[in-house]
Design an enzyme around this catalytic site. Structure first.
Site, PDB file in Angstrom:
ATOM      1  N   LEU A 255       0.804  -1.222   0.000  1.00 44.10           N
ATOM      2  CA  LEU A 255       0.000   0.000   0.000  1.00 44.10           C
ATOM      3  C   LEU A 255       0.834   1.267   0.000  1.00 44.10           C
ATOM      4  CD1 LEU A 255      -2.723  -1.064   2.594  1.00 44.10           C
ATOM      5  CD2 LEU A 255      -2.931  -0.998   0.113  1.00 44.10           C
ATOM      6  N   GLY A 256       2.078   1.174   0.408  1.00 48.53           N
ATOM      7  CA  GLY A 256       2.922   2.364   0.448  1.00 48.53           C
ATOM      8  C   GLY A 256       4.312   2.014   0.919  1.00 48.53           C
ATOM      9  N   GLU A 257       5.279   2.855   0.551  1.00 46.87           N
ATOM     10  CA  GLU A 257       6.658   2.594   0.950  1.00 46.87           C
ATOM     11  C   GLU A 257       7.379   3.907   1.194  1.00 46.87           C
ATOM     12  OE1 GLU A 257      10.407  -0.272  -0.283  1.00 46.87           O
ATOM     13  OE2 GLU A 257       8.779   0.073  -1.714  1.00 46.87           O
ATOM     14  N   GLY A 258       8.163   3.947   2.271  1.00 49.27           N
ATOM     15  CA  GLY A 258       8.946   5.131   2.603  1.00 49.27           C
ATOM     16  C   GLY A 258      10.379   4.741   2.872  1.00 49.27           C
TER      17      GLY A 258
ATOM     18  N   TYR B 201      11.912   4.340   5.685  1.00 51.76           N
ATOM     19  CA  TYR B 201      12.077   3.437   6.815  1.00 51.76           C
ATOM     20  C   TYR B 201      11.083   2.282   6.822  1.00 51.76           C
ATOM     21  CZ  TYR B 201      15.315   6.566   9.241  1.00 51.76           C
ATOM     22  OH  TYR B 201      16.398   7.316   9.596  1.00 51.76           O
ATOM     23  N   ALA B 202      10.001   2.388   6.082  1.00 48.19           N
ATOM     24  CA  ALA B 202       8.933   1.403   6.263  1.00 48.19           C
ATOM     25  C   ALA B 202       8.166   1.128   4.983  1.00 48.19           C
ATOM     26  CB  ALA B 202       7.977   1.876   7.350  1.00 48.19           C
TER      27      ALA B 202
ATOM     28  N   VAL C 218       4.217  -0.447   3.963  1.00 44.48           N
ATOM     29  CA  VAL C 218       2.904  -0.777   4.519  1.00 44.48           C
ATOM     30  C   VAL C 218       2.184  -1.724   3.567  1.00 44.48           C
ATOM     31  CG1 VAL C 218       0.718   0.124   5.372  1.00 44.48           C
ATOM     32  CG2 VAL C 218       2.800   1.459   5.659  1.00 44.48           C
TER      33      VAL C 218
ATOM     34  N   ASP D 214      -1.070  16.234  14.546  1.00 42.94           N
ATOM     35  CA  ASP D 214      -0.921  16.099  13.092  1.00 42.94           C
ATOM     36  C   ASP D 214      -2.269  15.741  12.468  1.00 42.94           C
ATOM     37  OD1 ASP D 214       0.397  16.146  10.664  1.00 42.94           O
ATOM     38  OD2 ASP D 214       1.065  14.066  10.788  1.00 42.94           O
TER      39      ASP D 214
END
Length: 496
Positions: free
Chosen positions: A171-174, A176-177, A179, A286
């Site tokens: 679903l997503g990537e950054g 550090y992580a 998902v 936030d």
């Protein structure tokens, strides 16, 4: 002397015959001797006499779960004395009678027992044979459960293990992580798996650690649930409940026009979750539509607590993306570090406006531009409207034009007078002047929701009330891929 021997002989015959002792009110009947030498039960009004050795058994109430203590019967001679040799002489105190523990059949343990004791989801499917194993080791349910025992029990069920979850879609990537959308083998429910890599020298990002430490203690119907934490040498995986989309995607799917009744329900749930956080001394810090998750039932939940309790609010994420300024209050933009619960209330006002109009209220890209948007609608602050502002160095640097305040109702025509009043109370320059989440829930804007909605337990959804129903949106798209190109499923904090 003959008379006493006769009495002892009668007592010995009684004991050898194995006659049980009747129990009254859970206590054994006392056997005594009267002046005439006959054996019988003592009168309740008389003081009990010495009980016969080897016969008394400890009483146990009908609801007691403690093991029963049974005094071991000794063989008695014809004179009423024990046939076994005694280590004491007749003038010494007799040693206590030996005891042995009577083992009762193990108590049956139900799935409900386990779910309640270990705080598990009601729909969990326990591994085969787990109930039988616990039944044989049921003492953990008869005494307070230590943290170690609870951890061991959860591990045996499957919590804390990667193999318990099936990865489905990314679903997503950054930085550090990553998902993933996943599925739990324990419940068959969808989950969101946030896999945080630990190979970096600095270890787990502080936002992830902060999020874990907060969410494991926050239990509320309007706060996303952290189901599990899996720690390995290379990664830290957080397992969250899975919700269909975030508020931004919901707005997109509605063509940016949300039914005003649904706006009211979403806003109330946002305030309800936030009021709970503030009672726990937790600030979110936030708030934005992307951090508010919504399921098909219409339940809204606060997510992404990565900045909660942070010492400062960063301008960039771990993936070097700029943190949006659109929902940040002017006092923080001008350098204030005097954080309080009111820091979140400005963001609530901005989100309220966006739901009612379909567009962001203050869409600035820099701090200077953001403040310019705010002052152009709310008016440039003065010493009268914001005491001390003229001595703020940041404010003096920007040298803003002297804007006059505009009526919020003219910018949000779908709001009624109560809605406009609540919005005004949320969008105050000074934090101390903003309405609290608790008070906002009691505002006349929510009168149509009734009284019962204010009396629900923290963990109960507002949709448990039959009078609370999400209304059908006029133009809601059910596409799993909105025009923005993002999946229509939002998980907790895909930005790092």
């Amino acid at each position: 002397m003959d008379r006493m021997k006769k009495i002892k002989r009668q007592l010995s015959m009684t004991l050898r015959g194995g006659r049980g002792i009747d129990k009254t009110n859970g206590a054994p009947e006392q056997i005594g001797l009267d002046e005439s030498g006959g054996g019988g039960g003592s009168d309740p009004g008389e003081a009990p006499t010495r009980a016969a050795p080897g016969e008394l058994r400890s009483a146990r109430g009908p609801l007691s779960s403690a093991p029963e203590i049974v005094h071991e019967d000794l063989k008695m001679g014809s004179d009423g004395e024990s046939d076994q040799a005694s280590a004491t002489s007749s003038d010494e105190v007799q040693s206590p009678v030996r005891v042995r523990m009577r083992n009762h059949p193990p108590r049956k343990i139900s799935t409900e027992d386990i779910n309640k004791r270990l705080s598990l989801p009601a729909d969990i499917r326990l591994p085969e044979g787990y109930l039988e194993k616990l039944t044989l080791n049921s003492p953990i349910f008869d005494k307070p459960l230590s943290r170690r025992l609870r951890r061991v029990s959860l591990s045996e069920i499957g919590f804390g293990k990667l193999e318990t979850y099936i990865k489905l879609d990314k679903l997503g990537e950054g930085t550090y992580a990553t998902v993933y959308k996943g599925k739990s083998k324990l419940t068959d429910n969808l989950v969101a798996l946030k896999e945080i890599r630990l190979e970096h020298e600095e270890g787990a990002p502080c936002t992830a650690i902060r999020e874990v430490s907060l969410l494991k203690d926050l239990k509320h119907a309007n706060i996303v649930t952290l189901h599990d934490i899996i720690h390995t040498e290379k990664s830290l995986t957080l397992v969250f409940e899975y919700l269909d989309k975030d508020l931004k995607q919901y707005l997109d799917d509605c063509g940016n026009i949300i039914n005003m009744h649904n706006v009211k329900l979403f806003l109330f749930q946002l305030l309800r979750g936030l009021a709970y956080c503030h009672r726990q001394k937790v600030l979110h810090r936030d708030l934005k539509p992307q951090n508010l998750l919504i399921n098909e039932r219409g339940e809204l939940k606060l997510a992404d607590f990565g900045l909660a309790r942070a010492k400062s609010i960063p301008t960039k994420t771990y993936s070097n993306e700029v943190v949006t300024l659109w929902y940040r209050p002017p006092d923080i933009l001008l350098g204030s570090t005097d954080y309080s619960t009111q820091i979140d209330m400005w963001g609530v006002g901005c989100i309220f406006y966006e739901m009612a109009t379909g567009r962001p209220l203050f869409p600035g890209s820099t701090v200077e531009e953001q403040l310019h948007f705010i002052f152009r609608i709310l008016g440039t602050p003065t010493e009268e409207t914001w005491p001390g502002i003229l001595s703020n160095e940041e404010f003096k640097t920007y040298n803003y034009p002297k804007y006059r305040a505009e009526a919020l109702l003219s910018h949000a025509p779908r709001l009624d007078s109560d809605g406009a009043d609540l919005l005004t109370k949320l969008l105050q320059f000074e934090g101390r002047n903003r309405i609290s989440a608790e008070d906002a829930m009691k505002h006349p804007f929510f009168l149509s929701l009734g009284e019962r909605i204010h009396k629900l337990p923290d963990t109960t959804s507002i949709f448990a009330l039959k009078e609370i129903q999400l209304q059908k949106e006029a133009s809601l798209r059910s596409s799993s891929m909105p025009d923005s190109g993002r999946p229509a499923f939002r998980v907790v904090d895909t930005e790092f």
